[in-house]
Design an enzyme around this catalytic site. Structure first.
Site, PDB file in Angstrom:
ATOM      1  N   HIS A  29       0.403  -1.017  -0.222  1.00 36.90           N
ATOM      2  CA  HIS A  29       0.076   0.230  -0.251  1.00 36.90           C
ATOM      3  C   HIS A  29       0.776   0.578   0.109  1.00 36.90           C
ATOM      4  CE1 HIS A  29       1.416  -0.232   4.813  1.00 36.90           C
ATOM      5  NE2 HIS A  29       0.210  -0.813   3.975  1.00 36.90           N
ATOM      6  N   GLY A  31       1.917   3.207   2.002  1.00 40.10           N
ATOM      7  CA  GLY A  31       2.874   3.351   3.663  1.00 40.10           C
ATOM      8  C   GLY A  31       3.846   2.518   2.932  1.00 40.10           C
ATOM      9  N   HIS A  32       3.828   1.619   2.189  1.00 39.49           N
ATOM     10  CA  HIS A  32       5.247   1.109   1.571  1.00 39.49           C
ATOM     11  C   HIS A  32       5.866   1.297   0.332  1.00 39.49           C
ATOM     12  CE1 HIS A  32       1.844  -2.605   3.354  1.00 39.49           C
ATOM     13  NE2 HIS A  32       3.925  -3.164   3.691  1.00 39.49           N
ATOM     14  N   GLN A 143       7.006   4.480  10.553  1.00 32.89           N
ATOM     15  CA  GLN A 143       6.763   4.923  12.584  1.00 32.89           C
ATOM     16  C   GLN A 143       5.319   4.119  12.783  1.00 32.89           C
ATOM     17  OE1 GLN A 143       8.242   6.380  14.352  1.00 32.89           O
ATOM     18  NE2 GLN A 143       6.404   6.890  16.076  1.00 32.89           N
ATOM     19  N   LYS A 144       4.157   4.461  11.620  1.00 27.56           N
ATOM     20  CA  LYS A 144       2.958   3.616  12.521  1.00 27.56           C
ATOM     21  C   LYS A 144       3.191   2.857  13.474  1.00 27.56           C
ATOM     22  CE  LYS A 144      -1.371   1.072  10.798  1.00 27.56           C
ATOM     23  NZ  LYS A 144       0.041  -0.008  10.943  1.00 27.56           N
ATOM     24  N   SER A 181      -2.928  -1.776   6.096  1.00 29.51           N
ATOM     25  CA  SER A 181      -3.631  -3.462   5.051  1.00 29.51           C
ATOM     26  C   SER A 181      -5.058  -3.465   5.740  1.00 29.51           C
ATOM     27  CB  SER A 181      -2.089  -4.335   5.367  1.00 29.51           C
ATOM     28  OG  SER A 181      -1.748  -4.973   6.423  1.00 29.51           O
TER      29      SER A 181
END
Ligand code: PAF
Length: 275
Positions: A29, A31-32, A143-144, A181
């Protein structure tokens, strides 16, 4: 883009290059994507691992239901111009009889570790294996998963693995929801309600900036924001030292404000860092 399945092959390919590793469990997604872009800025050979690590899940259902769409992941990673992907089979990583665990101690027992006891041992074990196999120069995380970042930094330091760890800021959608995800499992009502997580984190920052440092008061205000938007189960709201994860009565920087909240069957985590 090379698609590699075996440990011996990935070792050979990585042996003579400056390597940037982006470990994932697939379901690629935004973030990746931000981790991959960051890795590519360093102009090293970038390799994305995709391995849904069975030993880090809370239970078998969670493992089986983890989103899995390898063909669409491969397509996305090709478009992102990733150099290689490492997609090992389970038995390649955990041969029959595998019994080693990497336990980083106290930091992995609080917050997420309290609610998901085997989780960080699972994460630490797979990351130690990936770092040992691939020997990356750099590795990228989001960081999530703040506590995961701390666990990985600690094992990397304490086992002298020598990888330079980069932590990227949390990527959010237009409503502030941290990209994950798991968001795919939210229905419309839960998706709307989940906006309250970042709202409550922003409120905590505003209160601190106004001079309020009493963490009980701040947590209560955060809880109100979440419960008013959707009455639900909050596993925790934590205000802790961002290095040790020790809970604070009064905010003292650097502080990690983090939470875990249920929306239906889906558990979301989020955090902000006050420096
Ligand atoms: O954050 C994740 O996707 C996983 O925990 C990781 C770091 C790839 C280890 O399996």
């Amino acid at each position: 883009m090379k698609i590699i399945k075996n440990i011996s092959e990935v070792k050979k390919i990585c042996s003579d290059k400056k390597i940037a590793l982006i470990p994932t469990m697939g379901a690629i997604h935004k973030g990746h994507e931000s981790l991959i872009h960051k890795a590519q800025e360093k102009a090293s050979f970038n390799i994305v691992s995709i391995f849904v690590n069975p030993i880090q899940f809370a239970n078998n259902d969670e493992y089986i239901n983890y989103p899995n769409n390898i063909n669409s992941d491969i397509e996305k990673l090709k478009n992102l111009k990733v150099d290689a992907i490492f997609i090992p089979e389970i038995r390649e990583i955990y041969p029959l009889g595998f019994s080693t665990n990497v336990d980083v101690g106290q930091i992995s027992k609080v917050l997420e570790g309290k609610f998901r006891p085997a989780h960080f041992t699972g994460v630490a074990t797979i990351i130690t294996k990936l770092f040992s196999i691939i020997k990356p120069d750099h590795a990228y995380f989001g960081q999530k998963d703040a506590q995961q970042c701390l666990v990985i930094k600690k094992l990397n330091d304490e086992l002298n693995l020598g990888v330079k760890i980069f932590i990227n800021p949390t990527v959010r959608d237009q409503n502030g929801i941290a990209i994950s995800s798991r968001n795919k499992n939210l229905n419309k009502i839960h998706l709307k309600a989940a906006e309250s997580l970042f709202k409550s984190l922003c409120l905590s920052k505003q209160l601190f900036e106004k001079g309020i440092d009493n963490t009980k008061y701040i947590k209560d205000e955060m809880k109100k924001v979440i419960m008013q938007s959707y009455p639900t189960k909050i596993d925790y709201i934590s205000i802790a030292n961002s290095n040790t994860l020790e809970e604070l009565d009064k905010i003292a920087l650097p502080t990690l404000i983090s939470l875990a909240v249920w929306f239906g069957e889906t558990r979301l985590i989020d955090n902000i860092l006050l420096k």
